[in-house]
Design an enzyme around this catalytic site. Sequence first.
Site, PDB file in Angstrom:
ATOM      1  N   ASP A   1     -26.282 -31.919  12.297  1.00  0.00           N
ATOM      2  CA  ASP A   1     -25.854 -31.132  11.137  1.00  0.00           C
ATOM      3  C   ASP A   1     -25.462 -29.705  11.505  1.00  0.00           C
ATOM      4  O   ASP A   1     -26.205 -28.998  12.190  1.00  0.00           O
ATOM      5  CB  ASP A   1     -26.991 -31.112  10.120  1.00  0.00           C
TER       6      ASP A   1
ATOM      7  N   SER B   1     -21.458 -29.634   6.478  1.00  0.00           N
ATOM      8  CA  SER B   1     -22.262 -30.628   5.794  1.00  0.00           C
ATOM      9  C   SER B   1     -21.527 -31.146   4.561  1.00  0.00           C
ATOM     10  O   SER B   1     -20.393 -31.582   4.646  1.00  0.00           O
ATOM     11  CB  SER B   1     -23.614 -30.024   5.424  1.00  0.00           C
TER      12      SER B   1
END
Length: 749
Positions: free
Chosen positions: A220, A74
């Site tokens: 993600d 991320s």
Amino acid sequence: MNAVAPGAAIVALLFSLGFGTAAQAVGPGTVEPPKRPRIGLVLGGGGAMGAAHIGVIKVLEELQVPIDCVAGTSMGALIGGAYASGMHAAELEQFVTSIDWQGVFSLEQVRRYQPMNVKRDNETISNKLEFGLGNEGLIAPRALVETQQVESLIRNMVAAHSEVDDFDQLPIPFRAVATDLKSGQMVVFGSGELPVALRASMSVPGAFAPVELGDWLLVDGGITRNLPVDVARETCADVVIAIAVDAPDPPVQSMRSAAGSVGRMLDILIESNEQASLDSLTADDVSVTIVLEDVGSTDFQLSKSAISQGERAARAAATSLAALAVSPEDYAAWRAAIDGDVSMKARVIAGIHFEGVDQDTATYLHSLIRSGAGKPLDEIRIADDALRIYATGAYESVAHRVEGPREAATVVFTPVPKSWGPTFVAFDFGIESGLSGEPEILASALLRRTWPDAGGKEWRLAAQLGGQSFLETDLRLPLGSARRVFILPRLGWYESDEDLYLGDERVATYAFSSSRAQLRAGVEMGTWGELQAGIYWRNDDNVKLLGDLRLPDERNYQDAGYLFEFERDTRDSDLWSTQGSRQRLEVAFSEPGLGATDSYQTALLEWNQSAVFRTNALVFYDLAGGTAFGSLPAVQQTFRLGGPGAMTSLERGELRGNDFLYSRLGLGWRITDVRTLLNMDLFAGAAIEGARVWNLLDGRADTDILLGAQLFVGGNTPFGPVQLTAGYGEGGDFGFYLGLGRPVRERWR
């Protein structure tokens, strides 16, 4: 402790950062294998809190701790990828803190490249939420947040090594982590396009569109591995430095709502896999957990604070970190090897290719960009070119890549049509309430059918119900490969309820209705302006709803003539802009030879200018004027003043005449305590207004110069624009208006 900011976890996850390709077997890194233990730096996710990683890197550089590989998830992938590409901590800090994060996650930066017709549609629908319309009904967009600017940002951060397709060949070997939605498994990226790997790692489900790559549907990486310690070990690490960003535990009260409980569930999911990674650390490893105060996952504007808190946490662990330091000579040699890779031979563009579009569309898209054959290959410029193509409004995203040898590279753009198109529908609303009369409410809808690969044709149908109602349709027909010149036939029906005043007393309410036909031709002037000219025909009815029985009705008033319009718009937002200006000129010549009952001429000029100084001070200036050139237009073609932004102390439309002049100068201050990332940008301030009207409808020759003061609070919110305005006139008049959503009335007429 939570892996993601408490409470707003869905929104918090929304802004974690990264993208991907498949992991490959680890090859030799750029730097010669050291005799010392290899050190792997692991950077966890956490959205805006991940900026704290930069503070840790600053301390590592001061302590002279060399890093042999980096693994990140991320925001940790974004910071780690940029660091692995050769950026120093100071460069990272300057880059991240100088970003206009609100602009990155909104359409304001895109707006400067939008054609005028797209800007105009965005004024019609102020909330910017667009659905597709198919055989089965409404189709939602694939994501809540536009990602084109995020992708441009990523490419700019790693531009020096965007051509590397083996992440072991970066100055520091690097891995990014994403999650495959189909299998639920972690995907590790060790090759492919670096910007794509970073973009995949940040694709929060429901917020950003998933990245489709081969058989993967990537989102993600924090869902499966928020702190990829095992990935760093597999890449190179004998010793791991693991950096986790965290936030204080949320209050129990915040978990009782639906959003709070779902957010907490996501917190727990990420926290559990992060804790498993921390539990895998050995006595030789170093872990630094940064618990950030007052910085949440969406508080990108607070990146300076996050960096400072990361630096403090690293200094608190300086003893453990210093144990991994090397001699000044060895560190200098390591740094020289890293920096040596940054200087690369310049590349030259041999050609531009547009993938997946026809030749006519390719020619049009080429006319929009600045890159071209024979020019240096500039990754920042290419990313900006992709944004220019995206701003046309026809595409969901615009990917790009570079192919071929260094001395003759081909830039390939891949515009991806909106998956929820080509028919689109958007809805909007407006509510406005004053001190007198009933609140006004409007509801509007815009239906569009587009043909981006058929010359750029577009059909529109707009409808609105409220104090001003209309039904309007037009067909835009661009001509030529550049699509700058166009034909625009338009049909419409319009109705508005208008109060008429004698002095300051309302004497009647009329319904003005009109059926209209227009044939226009126009030319676009880049993305900043547009010129239109044409012929119009209209049939008007003015019917008294309330008032003295002696006041007349007027039916079947015929009007026809020539029209001319020019508009220039460089603002960053159509409502509550903070920079740029708008100029608009409308001229109409009524011509009995075309069927008009009377001969008259009117012109209306508007000028709006705004700028922000010292970050939070908004200065704006409005100027408007209209004239009938001494002619006598019909009542529905006269100009009106009164209401918010048009002499606020007066009732809406209290003054109506053939000629007018209005100006306003205001100063506002941004309310910084509200979260600005999700298009929440509020200002409070004051303005002075001045106006004069000549040849009034009530029989007076003119008014004195009218002066007034205005206090306001307003700006853009996720629900549309909002405004609270109070105005006081020198004659003692007082007006107060509260508005939410689109303005319910046009100004001036």
